[in-house]
Design an enzyme around this catalytic site. Sequence first.
Site, short mmCIF file in Angstrom:
data_model
loop_
_atom_site.label_atom_id
_atom_site.label_comp_id
_atom_site.label_asym_id
_atom_site.label_seq_id
_atom_site.Cartn_x
_atom_site.Cartn_y
_atom_site.Cartn_z
N ASP A 102 0.89 -1.15 0.11
CA ASP A 102 0.22 -0.11 -0.01
C ASP A 102 1.05 1.07 0.04
O ASP A 102 1.91 1.37 0.80
CB ASP A 102 -0.87 0.04 1.14
CG ASP A 102 -2.35 0.52 0.88
OD1 ASP A 102 -2.46 1.46 0.48
OD2 ASP A 102 -3.30 -0.41 1.37
N ASP A 202 -3.06 4.65 -2.43
CA ASP A 202 -4.00 5.24 -1.71
C ASP A 202 -4.65 6.61 -2.34
O ASP A 202 -3.62 7.52 -2.46
CB ASP A 202 -3.69 5.38 -0.35
CG ASP A 202 -4.68 5.58 0.56
OD1 ASP A 202 -5.73 5.03 0.75
OD2 ASP A 202 -4.76 6.86 1.19
N GLU A 259 -6.42 3.90 -5.88
CA GLU A 259 -7.57 4.08 -5.59
C GLU A 259 -7.96 5.50 -5.90
O GLU A 259 -7.45 6.48 -5.63
CB GLU A 259 -7.48 4.12 -3.92
CG GLU A 259 -8.91 4.36 -3.32
CD GLU A 259 -8.73 4.61 -1.73
OE1 GLU A 259 -9.54 4.22 -1.08
OE2 GLU A 259 -7.62 5.18 -1.52
N HIS A 332 -11.18 -2.81 3.25
CA HIS A 332 -11.17 -2.52 4.47
C HIS A 332 -11.84 -1.48 4.77
O HIS A 332 -12.05 -0.61 5.96
CB HIS A 332 -9.67 -2.16 4.84
CG HIS A 332 -9.08 -1.00 4.00
ND1 HIS A 332 -8.80 -1.17 2.65
CD2 HIS A 332 -8.68 0.32 4.39
CE1 HIS A 332 -8.47 0.03 2.09
NE2 HIS A 332 -8.12 0.89 3.26
N ASP A 333 -12.31 -0.58 3.60
CA ASP A 333 -13.07 0.50 4.04
C ASP A 333 -14.80 0.11 3.72
O ASP A 333 -15.38 1.29 3.58
CB ASP A 333 -12.54 1.50 2.98
CG ASP A 333 -11.40 2.46 3.38
OD1 ASP A 333 -11.22 2.56 4.55
OD2 ASP A 333 -10.73 3.05 2.51
#
Length: 560
Positions: A102, A202, A259, A332-333
């Site tokens: 990440d 991210d 993302e 995860h979100d």
Amino acid sequence: MPLEQSADWWKSSVVYQIYPSSFHDSDGDGVGDLTGVIARLDYLKLLGVDVVWLSPVYPSPWDDNGYDISDYRDIHPRFGTLEDWDRLRDGLHERGMRLVMDLVVNHTSDEHPWFTASRAGDPDKRDFYFWRPGRDGGPPNNWGSVFSGPAWTQDEATGEYYLHLFTRRQPDLNWENPRVREAVHDVARWWLDRGADGFRMDVINFVSKTRQMPDGPVSGEHGHGSFAEYAVNGPRLHEFLHEMHREVFAGRDVLTVGEMPGVDVAQARVHTDPANRELDMVFQFEHVELDHGPGGKFDPRPLDLRDLKRSLNRWQEGLGGTGWNSLYWNNHDQPRAVSRFGDERYRVESATALATTLHMMKGTPYVYQGEELGMTNAHLADIGDYRDVETLNYHRAAVEGGRVDADAAMAGIARMSRDNARTPMQWDASPNAGFTTGTPWIGVNPNHVEINAEAAVADQGSVFHYYRRLIALRKEHPVIVHGRFEPLAEEDPAVYAYTRTLDDRVLTVLVNWGADTAQLDLDPKVAGRDPERLIGNYPEEDGLFAPLRPWEARVHLGRS
């Protein structure tokens, strides 16, 4: 086992996301770690995934669960050491799997040395971040942060404000400064040289901001303005991504996924067009915002399948000939898809129906830890059970601020909180689900007694083994990877149907998205000649065009 060397290997791959804090704890401190991940690599090999995406494991004050990084070139002690990371890399590579990190470079932690130097006025680092004088006794503009409150915090020493689109402890990096971009490139190269196989980047479409930073349109009851028009998909984004590709990724055999909240199909097509040399694929959010109500994500509304089809079909058709899709329900979100889009009364059927809908589409599927078990939301009832900063900030603003009834707010939180994805991985029926011998950092879902990996692996009819078959089919049938997507019955309110076609092979996918029997009136010719069942989530076969039982999925392969 040697890693696949074919060009664009990621197109036929399935990625498994690990949220390390909640995956497996090897030392009993209640927090998952890298040694715990290593201990479970054979499980991932059995599942059949090709790539592991590891959520942040860097040193961090943990203001936003590790997405506030204070050192990009080390491992947080709670997770282990760089040597542990090396062992994880080697363990994955030996099993023929890759490791994706990440990369969180829109912002850092306020404890990162770059920011501490910037705050202290270091001329070499001051412009690494956005510092602005106030306006009319307040912040430089009216922007609000993603996690509520203003997007600016004043520094007492200088009186100036710094920008943070997320929490005040996550100051935004100033990508207008070429030395910032060079520093980011150095970090990325350092991990690739160490053996990482790519990055999930991210909120990477936030890195270009309009220089003037004007006020945004006011939204919500707190009077904050939206930054979307001026800090999302900004004016230099393509330039920055192309530069990073040239300086970091060119000539390397890596996977890159960005993302990108707020990206549309046309923009994503440019980002993922190989000729533009930016990214392999993007994460878009359109389909996971369809159930957000007028009050936002914590005010959910029922999903209309026709809306979902319009969205996903548009992305399939829009990127089908040029770019590439990423396919996901969970991460995860996001809350657990079975509880959100499926039906816990038909947990196995709806979990496998959702999986079939997604994995037969064109793109790279992403599986979030526990998804392959049909894990559900935790249904936490007390705000004291939650850990997520977004959830806690919402509760504080909505309930303590008197804007939303407490029961209604908690109902929305229980359904939509990110913590639903962050409860510990359910390994077995023992106390704490086999996740830890200590006290877990967040509570374990009580249903781990019934829903766990040990039981699923032993049951050939489990969600786990259905995922195994889906993943294996992607390797066996090129039509699943490369076939042309054509939607069917787009206005049907209950059935998701489409075909995939490559050369003379036709894949027909029919999925009932409900607890009632459904029937589609389709021309049998759409399935081609002699269609044979490839996979289905009911053991007995009633034929491709027979009525679909509750949450039934059928996939047939024929010839055109």
